[in-house]
Design an enzyme around this catalytic site. Structure first.
Site, PDB file in Angstrom:
ATOM      1  N   HIS A 149       5.915  -1.185 -15.356  1.00 57.98           N
ATOM      2  CA  HIS A 149       5.469   0.071 -14.963  1.00 57.98           C
ATOM      3  C   HIS A 149       4.329  -0.483 -13.719  1.00 57.98           C
ATOM      4  O   HIS A 149       3.495   0.211 -13.490  1.00 57.98           O
ATOM      5  CB  HIS A 149       4.633   1.001 -15.805  1.00 57.98           C
ATOM      6  CG  HIS A 149       5.454   1.316 -17.030  1.00 57.98           C
ATOM      7  ND1 HIS A 149       6.270   2.477 -16.852  1.00 57.98           N
ATOM      8  CD2 HIS A 149       5.573   0.628 -18.273  1.00 57.98           C
ATOM      9  CE1 HIS A 149       7.032   2.631 -18.104  1.00 57.98           C
ATOM     10  NE2 HIS A 149       6.710   1.774 -19.043  1.00 57.98           N
ATOM     11  N   SER A 270       1.107  -8.751  14.366  1.00 59.77           N
ATOM     12  CA  SER A 270       1.278  -7.562  14.840  1.00 59.77           C
ATOM     13  C   SER A 270       0.813  -7.602  16.236  1.00 59.77           C
ATOM     14  O   SER A 270       0.096  -8.520  16.727  1.00 59.77           O
ATOM     15  CB  SER A 270      -0.055  -6.533  14.119  1.00 59.77           C
ATOM     16  OG  SER A 270      -0.419  -5.786  14.875  1.00 59.77           O
ATOM     17  N   LYS A 276      -3.024  -9.671  11.225  1.00 64.93           N
ATOM     18  CA  LYS A 276      -1.883  -9.546  10.603  1.00 64.93           C
ATOM     19  C   LYS A 276      -0.880 -10.986  10.131  1.00 64.93           C
ATOM     20  O   LYS A 276      -0.654 -11.681  10.930  1.00 64.93           O
ATOM     21  CB  LYS A 276      -0.920  -8.469  11.168  1.00 64.93           C
ATOM     22  CG  LYS A 276      -1.779  -7.314  11.124  1.00 64.93           C
ATOM     23  CD  LYS A 276      -1.804  -6.653   9.401  1.00 64.93           C
ATOM     24  CE  LYS A 276      -0.679  -5.457   9.424  1.00 64.93           C
ATOM     25  NZ  LYS A 276      -0.667  -4.981   8.280  1.00 64.93           N
ATOM     26  N   GLU A 283      10.790  -7.523   4.152  1.00 66.55           N
ATOM     27  CA  GLU A 283      11.120  -6.105   4.507  1.00 66.55           C
ATOM     28  C   GLU A 283      12.626  -5.857   5.096  1.00 66.55           C
ATOM     29  O   GLU A 283      13.275  -5.052   4.796  1.00 66.55           O
ATOM     30  CB  GLU A 283      10.168  -5.607   5.521  1.00 66.55           C
ATOM     31  CG  GLU A 283       8.718  -5.408   4.648  1.00 66.55           C
ATOM     32  CD  GLU A 283       7.376  -5.396   5.935  1.00 66.55           C
ATOM     33  OE1 GLU A 283       6.484  -4.897   5.440  1.00 66.55           O
ATOM     34  OE2 GLU A 283       7.854  -5.691   6.892  1.00 66.55           O
TER      35      GLU A 283
END
Ligand code: ARG
Length: 488
Positions: A149, A270, A276, A283
């Site tokens: 969880h 970025s 970044k 992803e």
């Protein structure tokens, strides 16, 4: 070329709609090899003569890697045949398509393509699994929390995670490995649907093309694409496993976790935020996973309503295969390099353990070893965690007086419990964790050794298959060349 019983030419829009030519580049070379084997077989069985065979074969040879011609052919099969007729003449070239159909031809080409792709996927999976096992070997002392969880659950080791991914990929590998046996069968010679009266030898073409056997029933051979569904289904499951690993790594590489650091080579920046370092590669693994799941849906829904025999709907099955192969192979290549360059932050992993209560079950089990029923020890430790968490300290920092408040009978005294808490270190727990497959230290060592042997077996098998296909193509090529030479 095939429109003899039909009036008029197709207009451009209709032709474009019908045509699969732009999707067929991928199978052009397989189509040529299949045609060469078919031609040699026609000669072997005296269906065509030596001169005719030589003309067809040298036309085919010249087409290898060399089909750029614009045409109004509906697909690669028609285009190749028309080019062969152009080069070899109608009398010889016109005989190439004897005793076959585009229906067995396209099924053949797809099987040859998927067969090669499976060998490549198995090769890449072998590499990735090997990398995971090597990384596991290096990270057998990196103590970290295991989660359920997304909450800290038990004390574990980073190697245990890596081996868990490896085992999931082993199943993926095995799914592809076994599917290969079903795909490596030749449909060639099934004709349009019901076979042929011309005395062909299907076994001979199958052998020349390196197949282990035949898709025997001619209806099945030309109709069935379950092997495509199986291949893409396996790909979808593989991507789902890769995607889970990607998701773990994305979370662990956040500045909040910092369990791992990805190499700059596998991250993006970025356009506006200079700080970044985004895990775009991971992803995209997640993103491309949904794409492959989409291809799987597309194939199954195409197949489910089709009657037996070739139907043109099947043309659209092909367009799900090529990008699926590209995605799974490139994903595995990128993930393998990413794994090799990733840094593991042992300090952060350890801090996460020290700042949480994942040692709780180990303390409860220590009480069980003292003869306390598990349900009671669960309650005692649960209460200890409650007190510790309310006063924002670790279990180790609880005083004997605090500990005394959770003991309601004489099963154990506070001093002894204090001693147990002090001595139940993560290291000690992982030393005593002995159940098979557990996060325990000894189990890591055993599983690593076992998996190392297991991956060797798959590597050997994959190399053997790749060589078998290559050798059969070399032999075919030699036969073609000596045939051409002997006729001249
Ligand atoms: N272009 C077709 C395909 O990709 C080849 C088979 C065509 N057969 C036919 N009877 N129209 O599936």
């Amino acid at each position: 070329m095939y429109r003899s019983r039909l009036d008029g030419k197709l207009d451009d829009v209709t032709l474009e709609f019908l045509s699969s030519i732009s999707d067929d580049d991928v199978i052009a070379n397989y189509d040529i090899l299949g045609s060469e084997a078919h031609t040699l077989m026609l000669l072997e069985n005296k269906i065509i003569n030596k001169q005719e065979a030589a003309k067809i074969l040298s036309a085919l040879e010249r087409l290898k890697g060399n089909i750029s011609e614009k045409s109004d052919a509906e697909d690669i099969h028609e285009l190749i045949e028309s080019l062969v007729i152009k080069k070899a003449g109608k009398d010889a070239g016109g005989k190439m398509h004897t005793a076959r159909s585009r229906n067995d031809q396209v099924a053949l080409d797809i099987r040859m393509k998927i067969r090669d792709d499976i060998n490549m996927v198995c090769f890449c999976l072998n590499q990735t699994i090997e990398t995971l096992i090597n990384l596991a070997e290096k990270n057998q002392h990196a103590i970290m929390p295991l989660y359920t969880h997304m909450q800290q659950a038990q004390v574990g080791l980073f190697s245990h995670f890596l081996l868990a991914y490896a085992d999931a990929f082993f199943r993926d590998l095995d799914r592809f490995y076994v599917a290969y046996g079903r795909i490596n069968e030749s449909p060639l010679g099934a004709g349009p649907v019901g076979g042929t009266s011309i005395p062909i030898n299907r076994q001979s073409t199958a052998k020349m093309l390196g197949f282990k056997g035949l898709v025997e029933n001619s209806i099945d051979a030309t109709t069935s694409r379950d092997f495509v569904a199986e291949y893409i289904g396996n790909a979808a499951i593989l991507m789902t496993n890769l995607s889970r690993m990607a998701e773990d790594f994305i979370i662990w590489s956040t500045s909040e976790f910092s369990f791992i650091e990805l190499s700059d080579r596998f991250t993006s920046s970025s356009s506006v935020m200079p700080q970044k370092k985004n895990p775009d590669v991971l992803e995209l693994i997640r993103g491309k996973t949904s794409q492959v799941i989409g291809y799987q849906m597309s194939v199954l829904s195409n197949l489910k309503g089709l009657p037996s025999g070739y139907n043109r709907d099947l043309q659209q099955v092909k367009v799900s295969i090529w990008p699926t192969s590209k995605i799974i192979i490139s994903s595995l290549l990128v993930v393998n390099s990413l794994l090799k360059t990733m840094k593991v932050n042992e300090k952060k992993l350890r801090q996460a353990i020290d700042g949480g209560y994942s040692i709780s079950l180990d303390i409860a089990e220590a009480l069980v070893r003292k003869g306390i029923p598990f349900r009671n020890s669960h309650k005692i430790v649960g209460n200890l965690v409650q007190i510790a968490s309310n006063s924002k300290k670790s279990l180790l920092a609880l005083s004997i007086d605090e500990i005394r408040t959770v003991i309601h009978n004489d099963e154990i005294d506070a001093k002894e419990l204090h001693k147990i808490i002090q001595s139940t270190t993560p290291e000690h727990s992982l030393e005593t964790r002995r159940s098979q497959g557990s996060a325990g230290k000894h189990e890591q060592q055993r599983m690593i050794e076992h998996r190392k042997r297991k991956i060797q077996a798959y590597m050997t098998g994959t190399n053997k298959r790749t060589n078998e296909v290559r050798e059969s193509f070399e032999a075919l090529n030699n036969n073609v060349l000596s045939m051409i030479k002997s006729a001249s």
